[in-house]
Design an enzyme around this catalytic site. Structure first.
Site, PDB file in Angstrom:
ATOM      1  N   ALA A 211       0.856  -1.186   0.000  1.00 46.77           N
ATOM      2  CA  ALA A 211       0.000   0.000   0.000  1.00 46.77           C
ATOM      3  C   ALA A 211       0.891   1.235   0.000  1.00 46.77           C
ATOM      4  CB  ALA A 211      -0.916   0.004   1.219  1.00 46.77           C
ATOM      5  N   GLY A 227       6.548   1.096  -0.528  1.00 42.49           N
ATOM      6  CA  GLY A 227       5.183   1.045  -0.015  1.00 42.49           C
ATOM      7  C   GLY A 227       5.132   0.315   1.313  1.00 42.49           C
ATOM      8  N   GLU A 228       3.948   0.215   1.878  1.00 40.55           N
ATOM      9  CA  GLU A 228       3.752  -0.494   3.143  1.00 40.55           C
ATOM     10  C   GLU A 228       3.564  -1.982   2.890  1.00 40.55           C
ATOM     11  OE1 GLU A 228       1.695   2.477   6.378  1.00 40.55           O
ATOM     12  OE2 GLU A 228       0.384   1.243   5.144  1.00 40.55           O
ATOM     13  N   ALA A 229       4.154  -2.793   3.754  1.00 39.69           N
ATOM     14  CA  ALA A 229       3.878  -4.225   3.765  1.00 39.69           C
ATOM     15  C   ALA A 229       2.753  -4.530   4.745  1.00 39.69           C
ATOM     16  CB  ALA A 229       5.128  -5.007   4.149  1.00 39.69           C
ATOM     17  N   ARG A 234       7.110  -0.426   6.325  1.00 40.55           N
ATOM     18  CA  ARG A 234       7.379  -0.299   4.901  1.00 40.55           C
ATOM     19  C   ARG A 234       8.198  -1.479   4.385  1.00 40.55           C
ATOM     20  NH1 ARG A 234       4.294   3.576   7.096  1.00 40.55           N
ATOM     21  NH2 ARG A 234       4.495   5.624   6.111  1.00 40.55           N
TER      22      ARG A 234
END
Length: 368
Positions: A211, A227-229, A234
């Site tokens: 995300a 992005g974010e995991a 991140r």
């Protein structure tokens, strides 16, 4: 990665021209979306509320012009793309008719000729927030983003908690204290055909969904960067989608912004050089997570990256710096360069300026 940059290189990369890249945005602008069509830039939503603006970059007297307001209410993290002269806006986070924060899966179309919006009778098979959108062969492709049910449930719980701080703390601890795979970020690739307004399955990542990744495409290749995991954590991963031939191929490239990664970064291409810049993250969160702390960013301060990286000879090189760290603005291709509009800086402050990053002979120039 080359971690050493000479003072001269930094000076060149941080050069600011006397003339501004674009006029300041009408309002401080972050968490919105934007697109470009025939040298005209369109931006809206996010901190601009329901407002949309356009600017003709070729006009002698460049100025932002207000457009018809977006009919779907204020939204953060929507995405947008131009296809065949129309602007399509996908999803986002906003409030529903009951005043609850939720993820949307709808599509709106803007017609520049009539300055009018219409909500399409089309819904993606999953929510769209924190996702990315790109165009290939006349279709819009969407991947990544948060899980709609989990995200909406979190905000329903917060709404029920009201101002009870103890309950809010419990809700947050419960929400953030899970492993990355338990958030079910979207790893499917969906395609949207504007001629039929139908969504289709186009593939899925062999790894995991993210995300707030940065996205850029050229020809048959698209890159998803960082992005974010999971919320607050991140990734430094870089994924490449290759549409060459009949079969879509997913490749994993060397990481960037290691070890913690960033979200809300900016990506573009200049003279065939792949650029990744800025973004925000929590230093130390990756180590916390690897040591078993699922609420990896608890107690950590969000930091904003000034780094500019170039993909060169199969690796990322830090090749310059922004004048200040920023994230969550809009990345657009313009004048064979990466155009950044708005974003936020330290403390979450929304900004009104633009930045242009150009590359020639592997040297970066930054114009503010």
């Amino acid at each position: 990665m080359n971690k050493t940059i000479t003072a001269l290189a930094i000076m060149m990369a941080s050069f600011a021209a006397n003339a501004s890249v674009l006029p300041e945005t009408p309002v401080p602008f972050k968490s919105g979306t934007g697109a470009i069509d025939n040298d005209t830039v369109y931006i809206g939503l996010g901190s601009a509320g329901t407002a949309w603006y356009k600017l003709d970059t070729q006009a002698k007297d460049k100025k932002w012009t207000a457009l018809a307001a977006f009919p779907g209410g204020p939204r953060d993290q929507a995405t947008s793309a131009f296809i065949d002269g129309n602007l399509y806006v996908f999803g986002g986070i906003g409030k529903n008719s009951k005043g609850l924060t939720q993820v949307f899966n709808d599509v709106h179309k803007y017609n520049p000729k009539t300055n009018s919006w219409v909500k399409l009778m089309s819904h993606a098979p999953m929510g769209m927030a924190g996702h990315v959108t790109f165009v290939h062969n006349g279709k819009a492709y969407v991947t990544g983003g948060v899980n709609q049910n989990i995200f909406n449930g979190y905000f329903e719980d917060l709404n029920e908690a009201g101002k009870d701080s103890a309950t809010i703390d419990k809700i947050n601890a419960h929400y953030f204290d899970k492993k990355a795979e338990d958030y079910f970020f979207n790893k499917f690739l969906l395609s949207f055909d504007p001629s039929t307004q139908q969504w289709s399955y186009a593939g899925e990542s062999p790894w995991y969904g993210t995300a707030g990744a940065a996205v850029v495409n050229k020809g048959d290749k698209t890159w998803l960067i960082n992005g974010e995991a999971k919320p607050g954590l991140r990734t430094d991963a870089v994924f490449e989608l290759d549409f060459t031939g009949n079969n879509l191929k997913w490749n994993k490239l060397a990481p960037v912004s290691s070890p913690d990664g960033v979200a809300g970064g900016f990506a573009g291409i200049s003279n065939d050089s792949l650029i990744f810049a800025g973004g925000a993250g929590f230093k130390g969160s990756r180590e916390n997570y690897q040591n078993g702390k699922n609420y990896a960013h608890e107690g950590l301060k969000k930091s904003y990256s000034t780094d500019i990286h170039l993909w060169h000879n199969g690796k990322w090189d830090k090749s310059g710096e922004l004048s200040q760290g920023r994230a969550y603005g809009v990345s657009l291709p313009w004048n064979n360069s990466l155009l950044i509009i708005g974003g936020e800086t330290a403390g979450g402050k929304a900004v009104t300026d633009s930045v242009l990053i150009s590359v020639k002979d592997n040297k970066v120039t930054v114009q503010n």
